[in-house]
Enzyme design. Structure first.
Site, PDB file in Angstrom:
ATOM      1  N   ASP A   1      42.659  39.418  34.648  1.00  0.00           N
ATOM      2  CA  ASP A   1      42.703  40.883  34.722  1.00  0.00           C
ATOM      3  C   ASP A   1      44.133  41.383  34.553  1.00  0.00           C
ATOM      4  O   ASP A   1      44.938  41.321  35.493  1.00  0.00           O
ATOM      5  CB  ASP A   1      42.131  41.380  36.057  1.00  0.00           C
ATOM      6  CG  ASP A   1      42.002  42.894  36.062  1.00  0.00           C
ATOM      7  OD1 ASP A   1      41.046  43.408  35.462  1.00  0.00           O
ATOM      8  OD2 ASP A   1      42.889  43.568  36.629  1.00  0.00           O
TER       9      ASP A   1
ATOM     10  N   GLU B   1      47.234  44.031  34.120  1.00  0.00           N
ATOM     11  CA  GLU B   1      47.676  45.421  34.333  1.00  0.00           C
ATOM     12  C   GLU B   1      48.743  45.697  33.287  1.00  0.00           C
ATOM     13  O   GLU B   1      49.429  44.770  32.832  1.00  0.00           O
ATOM     14  CB  GLU B   1      48.234  45.630  35.744  1.00  0.00           C
ATOM     15  CG  GLU B   1      47.263  45.316  36.871  1.00  0.00           C
ATOM     16  CD  GLU B   1      45.950  46.071  36.790  1.00  0.00           C
ATOM     17  OE1 GLU B   1      45.938  47.232  36.346  1.00  0.00           O
ATOM     18  OE2 GLU B   1      44.921  45.487  37.183  1.00  0.00           O
TER      19      GLU B   1
ATOM     20  N   ASP C   1      40.984  43.807  28.050  1.00  0.00           N
ATOM     21  CA  ASP C   1      42.068  42.830  28.234  1.00  0.00           C
ATOM     22  C   ASP C   1      42.288  41.966  26.984  1.00  0.00           C
ATOM     23  O   ASP C   1      43.417  41.846  26.494  1.00  0.00           O
ATOM     24  CB  ASP C   1      41.753  41.914  29.432  1.00  0.00           C
ATOM     25  CG  ASP C   1      41.553  42.696  30.711  1.00  0.00           C
ATOM     26  OD1 ASP C   1      42.466  42.752  31.540  1.00  0.00           O
ATOM     27  OD2 ASP C   1      40.461  43.293  30.877  1.00  0.00           O
TER      28      ASP C   1
ATOM     29  N   HIS D   1      43.026  47.909  41.070  1.00  0.00           N
ATOM     30  CA  HIS D   1      44.073  48.065  40.046  1.00  0.00           C
ATOM     31  C   HIS D   1      45.323  47.229  40.330  1.00  0.00           C
ATOM     32  O   HIS D   1      46.314  47.337  39.603  1.00  0.00           O
ATOM     33  CB  HIS D   1      44.444  49.522  39.778  1.00  0.00           C
ATOM     34  CG  HIS D   1      43.292  50.354  39.301  1.00  0.00           C
ATOM     35  ND1 HIS D   1      42.553  50.036  38.177  1.00  0.00           N
ATOM     36  CD2 HIS D   1      42.721  51.477  39.814  1.00  0.00           C
ATOM     37  CE1 HIS D   1      41.591  50.938  38.014  1.00  0.00           C
ATOM     38  NE2 HIS D   1      41.661  51.817  38.997  1.00  0.00           N
TER      39      HIS D   1
ATOM     40  N   ASP E   1      42.147  42.487  41.690  1.00  0.00           N
ATOM     41  CA  ASP E   1      41.011  42.699  40.774  1.00  0.00           C
ATOM     42  C   ASP E   1      40.435  41.347  40.349  1.00  0.00           C
ATOM     43  O   ASP E   1      39.222  41.141  40.358  1.00  0.00           O
ATOM     44  CB  ASP E   1      41.441  43.486  39.525  1.00  0.00           C
ATOM     45  CG  ASP E   1      41.650  44.974  39.792  1.00  0.00           C
ATOM     46  OD1 ASP E   1      41.296  45.445  40.894  1.00  0.00           O
ATOM     47  OD2 ASP E   1      42.164  45.675  38.885  1.00  0.00           O
TER      48      ASP E   1
END
Ligand code: AMP
Ligand code: MG
Ligand code: MG
Length: 204
Positions: free
Chosen positions: A16, A18, A116, A175, A180
């Protein structure tokens, strides 16, 4: 396909990212600032290792307040970190360490949505003029797996929705990439218990 053996995966790699972002303003390329991957054994359903780096952005090196508020990632957590090519090299070494680049073990990524690996990583690699390693080209979109198993008319809207539907609490901060990834792993473990056949299915 009829008559053809379908793949089955020894490991799932729950990922995941960011990335840099702003409110009401599109950022391009969105640069990865957190790169967490959880190594989940598909047979034991145990987490075997975690790869986790914060990553220094270079096009927009200063994070917006919006981004810090959304992800919980502060400027000093990314400023002196390695840049994406270096983190990708470390990730490759980590896969090698776990014997995942040889033919003896196979794996598939798991992400919440397609952003992603379909958008973020290819866009940034194109911008940096570096190749996307071929192993990033296949992944399970956990929303699609969830919809299939629960026979929903449409995709679940979010990770918190899926956790809620499974009666599980959201742990940590939504987030935050690592939190996550841990929450997506919990969902994946439940889906594998409900339908071990998910091992043999992947979604582009
Ligand atoms: P997520 O995995 O849902 O935390 O989101 C991944 C990345 O998408 C974040 O690091 C942001 O760059 C972007 N993103 C997610 N939600 C928003 C939002 N509400 N507004 C702007 N960007 C967002
Ligand atoms: Mg995400
Ligand atoms: Mg996230």
């Amino acid at each position: 396909m009829a008559g053809q053996a379908r793949p089955s995966f020894d490991f799932f790699l729950v990922l995941d990212f960011e990335a840099t972002c702003d409110d009401h303003r599109e950022i391009f390329p969105m640069e990865i600032i957190e790169f967490p991957v959880i190594l989940l054994n598909s047979r034991t359903l145990q987490t075997e290792d975690i790869f986790h780096f914060y990553v220094q952005p270079t096009v927009n090196p200063i994070l917006t307040d919006f981004c810090t508020k959304l992800t919980g990632i502060a400027q000093e957590q990314v400023s002196r970190q390695p840049k994406l090519p270096e983190v990708m090299k470390s990730f490759d070494d980590w896969l090698e360490k776990h014997d995942l680049l040889s033919s003896s073990h196979n794996f598939c990524f798991v992400t919440c949505g397609d952003w992603d690996l379909k958008t973020a990583l290819p866009n940034q690699c194109r911008h940096l003029r570096i190749a996307v390693p071929p192993y990033f080209r296949k992944w399970v979109n956990i929303k699609k797996a969830f919809r299939r198993i629960y026979k929903l008319p449409k995709l679940p809207r979010s990770m918190p929705y899926m956790l809620d539907r499974l009666g599980m609490a959201l742990e940590g901060r939504h987030h935050s990439g690592i939190d996550d990834a841990k929450n997506i792993t919990k969902i994946m473990v439940e889906l594998l218990k409900l339908d071990p056949g998910i091992k043999e299915t992947f979604f582009y």
